[in-house]
Design an enzyme around this catalytic site. Structure first.
Site, mmCIF file in Angstrom:
data_model
loop_
_atom_site.group_PDB
_atom_site.id
_atom_site.type_symbol
_atom_site.label_atom_id
_atom_site.label_comp_id
_atom_site.label_asym_id
_atom_site.label_seq_id
_atom_site.Cartn_x
_atom_site.Cartn_y
_atom_site.Cartn_z
ATOM 1 N N ASP A 1 3.911 5.972 4.401
ATOM 2 C CA ASP A 1 5.029 6.664 5.043
ATOM 3 C C ASP A 1 4.984 6.509 6.568
ATOM 4 O OD1 ASP A 1 5.809 7.481 2.543
ATOM 5 O OD2 ASP A 1 5.000 9.509 2.714
ATOM 6 N N SER B 1 9.045 5.405 -2.786
ATOM 7 C CA SER B 1 8.225 6.056 -1.760
ATOM 8 C C SER B 1 8.421 5.416 -0.398
ATOM 9 C CB SER B 1 6.746 5.910 -2.113
ATOM 10 O OG SER B 1 6.354 6.857 -3.039
ATOM 11 N N GLU C 1 0.076 7.022 -0.161
ATOM 12 C CA GLU C 1 1.399 7.535 0.195
ATOM 13 C C GLU C 1 1.529 7.826 1.694
ATOM 14 O OE1 GLU C 1 4.202 8.082 -2.070
ATOM 15 O OE2 GLU C 1 4.908 7.871 -0.030
#
Ligand code: NAG
Ligand code: NAG
Ligand code: NAG
Ligand code: NAG
Ligand code: NAG
Ligand code: NAG
Ligand code: NAG
Ligand code: NAG
Ligand code: NAG
Length: 671
Positions: A314, A588, A310
């Site tokens: 990002d 995400s 994640e």
């Protein structure tokens, strides 16, 4: 002799826990509805000499709460003459603070009942705080306090308590009360369990949506190559899709427009970022990294073998869009809570909100005060020694919120009590008043939920009813769904809703989450869009109203807040994770892309002497033409094909993906 006799009688009375006689001057204030408190086991009556911190929550300004939505629109609706006139944090605290009458009345009661006790009025004005023995407290509120234990933790609470009729209307509630407070009990032994840090799984908080990963295509890629965007999405593909260019590396940037990114239990690796910059964005030097705002023991980066999907994703998406502007990493919670080693702590975001708004730590609403003693982490962490257990006090108001915050974590509405979500949603509203934009990934399970949440297939009422996502259903933040460039399509054609059936190409099925909240009703700014959707593209499923899914055969809540608001690419995203180039799918990815573009717009506004745009939805719903409407695709779940992406707003891709030049031009035209 006489004295000893009396004291013997008193002790006997304690032993029998005889029902108290409540004077007629006092009224019942709170009573626990259910016998139990979750997993907490009721034990003995608390000893009378035990000292406890008492807090009296003064009733919030009801007028302020009733007006809050109007006030948010006043500063964020494009038709308002006050557009962009955001509030200061002081404004927010003063406006929502209890009235002086309440403070005076409750103080007078305490001055009579506990003469010369030192009473603190907290900075956010919402609380009166003092220490008392259990005996003093029992006499004050005519209650009986018991210890409750859950594994190694202990809590004190009562089943009901009373306050004088004269102050009842001024008190929200009292802790310890029906809601317990934690305390150190002598029979607690500290555990020394070590967290599993082998990094074998991605963030696995109950209901969190981990990004999906598969190996990338095997052909060498040029940085500006666009003919493979249907297989792997690089920064160049995003620039072509949303029509923007990177900033020159020597561009002048605002010192206070860093993009905030929330992470919890997942950590970036600098080596992964460097590999990404080297192969995809040569204008970004190795070593470029987010500014760390560590919250309650959250630390980053980690060595490459421990990095998670994640955080790497990002930052590899956001930094190339905004560089040389910086990112700020809100790494939240220590390893114990971050990695979900306490399965009973299923709350999310409260410790983060505490850290960026001190008034939230002690703010009470919907019967929920400060952090939840059962659902949220407890600090200092009683479970583990440092460094994995954070031994400091819970951090309150230690960091300023950034103008834009990207959140790629979430759960299902079903996973948390409604009051928990309502209180948190009020806080998102207050951040909006202060000019903060919040972008949240809408979820990766279509109209359903994660398996095991609500039912085996993640759907409600016996696995049939659609399951909305949290915190997306809060109307005061911006939900971002996922789109995809399907095989054989190019970046010059419209994208479609992202939907990959199980095995194609990811192991688990992934479909962009959307639908209608069971807790929050449609906000005014969205009403027209949702009505138009139902009028022109009525979905084929039976529905219910007011979130009452148990009492009908409907599949979705017809008068709930619609999810998502917008969309951005979220499939086949190039990412270096644990040293390997892979592609990832999930909303995400969509949230940081949208958040980064809004940070670019704020940058331009700031250099033109304007402020950040803050809560963005009212402008977007008034001006859907600044987004690329997505009209193809579905979001299957719960054994249905889900909803359809159609012209106009839809509960799959919202209003659509960014058209950066149109967005920039509109927001530059606003004050
Ligand atoms: C979580 O709750 C379960 C069920 O009551 C309990 O057995 C367990 O000890 C709790 N776990 C922790 C870490 O508190
Ligand atoms: C917006 O807020 C300003 C300042 O508080 C107030 O003067 C104005 O009347 C409000 N406008 C609306 C439409 O509510
Ligand atoms: C960059 O890509 C090339 C070929 O595509 C590959 O050989 C090289 O290892 C990559 N560099 C890094 C730092 O991953
Ligand atoms: C940035 O670099 C470019 C090319 O090297 C140069 O033309 C320009 O003047 C520089 N701008 C600033 C603000 O330094
Ligand atoms: C942001 O920085 C600019 C330039 O230093 C300054 O004028 C402005 O007041 C700052 N804004 C905030 C909210 O700190
Ligand atoms: C940047 O880091 C990558 C990955 O470690 C490495 O392959 C590359 O050589 C580095 N580039 C420079 C200029 O040091
Ligand atoms: C749930 O589904 C099962 C299996 O189809 C059925 O036997 C049961 O009656 C259903 N329960 C409810 C509450 O609908
Ligand atoms: C529906 O029933 C389930 C199972 O009893 C319960 O957990 C849930 O809270 C109910 N939801 C509503 C909205 O009544
Ligand atoms: C529409 O979406 C489907 C997947 O849902 C995709 O296979 C198809 O290529 C898309 N069609 C167009 C015209 O983009």
């Amino acid at each position: 002799m006489h004295f000893l006799f009396l004291s013997f009688i008193a002790a006997a009375v304690w032993g029998f826990a005889q029902a108290r006689v409540v004077p007629a001057s006092h009224l019942l204030h709170e009573k626990r509805e259910h016998a139990g408190t979750g997993n907490w086991v009721k034990r003995a009556r608390t000893a009378p000499h035990v000292k406890v911190p008492v807090r009296i929550g003064l009733r919030q300004n009801q007028y302020a709460l009733s007006q809050a939505q109007q006030w948010l629109m006043n500063v964020s609706h494009p038709g308002s003459e006050n557009y962009g006139q955001h509030w200061t944090q002081e404004d927010v605290i003063n406006t929502f603070a209890p009235s002086d009458d309440s403070t005076v009345a409750v103080k007078e009661w305490l001055a009579t009942a506990l003469p010369s006790r030192e009473i603190t009025h907290t900075k956010n004005k919402a609380w009166l705080a003092f220490d008392a023995t259990v005996q003093e407290l029992e006499n004050l509120v005519h209650a009986e306090y018991y210890e409750h234990h859950n594994g190694d933790r202990a809590m004190i609470s009562c089943e009901k308590y009373h306050v004088p009729a004269s102050v009842k209307e001024h008190i929200d509630y009292i802790t310890p009360g029906v809601k317990g407070v934690h305390f150190e009990s002598k029979d607690l032994k500290k555990r020394s369990r070590r967290p599993n840090q082998d990094g074998s799984g991605y963030a696995s908080r109950n209901g969190r949506q981990p990004p999906q990963i598969r190996p990338a295509i095997n052909t060498p890629l040029q940085q500006d190559q666009l003919d493979t965007c249907d297989q792997i999405i690089t920064p160049a593909c995003l620039q072509a899709l949303y029509d923007f260019e990177p900033l020159p590396p020597n561009a002048t940037i605002s010192p206070n427009n860093s993009l905030g990114v929330f992470e919890e239990g997942d950590y970036y690796s600098q080596a992964d970022l460097d590999s990404f910059f080297t192969n995809f964005t040569s204008y970004i030097p190795n070593g470029t990294h987010p500014v760390l705002d560590s919250i309650d023991g959250g630390m980053a980066p980690v060595v490459i073998s421990l990095s998670g999907g994640e955080s790497d994703l990002d930052f590899q998406l956001a930094i190339p869009v905004i560089y040389p502007q910086t990112t700020t990493l809100f790494q939240t919670d220590d390893t114990y809570y971050g990695l979900q080693l306490d399965p009973n702590v299923t709350g999310i975001f409260n410790t983060f909100l505490d850290a960026i708004d001190g008034s939230y730590c002690t703010y009470s609403a919907y019967g929920e005060t400060g952090d939840d003693p059962i659902l949220d982490p407890v600090y200092p962490d009683p479970n583990l020694p440092p460094p994995n257990g954070y031994q400091g006090q819970r951090q309150c108001g230690v960091y300023a919120p950034t103008n834009v915050i990207s959140i790629s974590y979430g759960e299902q509405e079903e996973d948390l009590p409604a009051y928990y979500q309502q209180r948190q949603c009020n806080e998102f509203l207050k951040l909006g008043l202060q000019g903060v934009s919040i972008f949240v990934a809408s979820g990766d399970t279509g109209v359903g939920g994660l398996a095991g949440h609500g039912s085996a297939n993640g759907c409600l009422r016996n696995g049939t009813v659609f399951s909305p996502t949290h915190p997306n259903s809060c109307p005061w933040l911006t939900n971002v769904g996922a789109t995809k460039v399907y095989p054989g399509r190019t970046v010059y054609e419209p994208e479609s809703a992202a939907n990959d059936p199980a095995g194609h190409p990811y192991h688990n099925a992934f479909s962009s989450s959307g639908g209608f909240s069971n807790i929050f009703t449609v906000p005014d700014y969205q009403a027209f869009a949702v009505q138009t959707y139902f009028a022109d593209h009525n979905p084929p499923y039976p529905y219910y109203n007011d979130g009452q899914y148990n009492t009908s055969d409907g599949l979705y809540n017809r008068n709930g807040r619609g999810i998502p608001d917008v969309a951005a690419n979220g499939d086949n995203i190039a990412v270096y994770a644990r040293g390997r180039l892979a592609t990832q799918g999930g909303t995400s990815a969509s949230a940081p892309i949208f958040a980064a573009l809004v940070t670019r717009i704020n940058e331009e506004r700031i250099s033109a002497g304007k402020g950040p745009i803050g809560f963005i939805n009212p402008v977007l719903y008034q001006h859907p033409e600044i987004l690329n409407d997505i009209v193809n695709g579905t979001n299957p779940g719960c054994g249905t094909s889900g909803f359809d992406a159609v012209p106009g707003w839809d509960p799959v891709t919202g209003l659509g993906t960014p058209n950066y030049p149109k967005m920039l031009s509109l927001f530059m035209s606003l004050p």
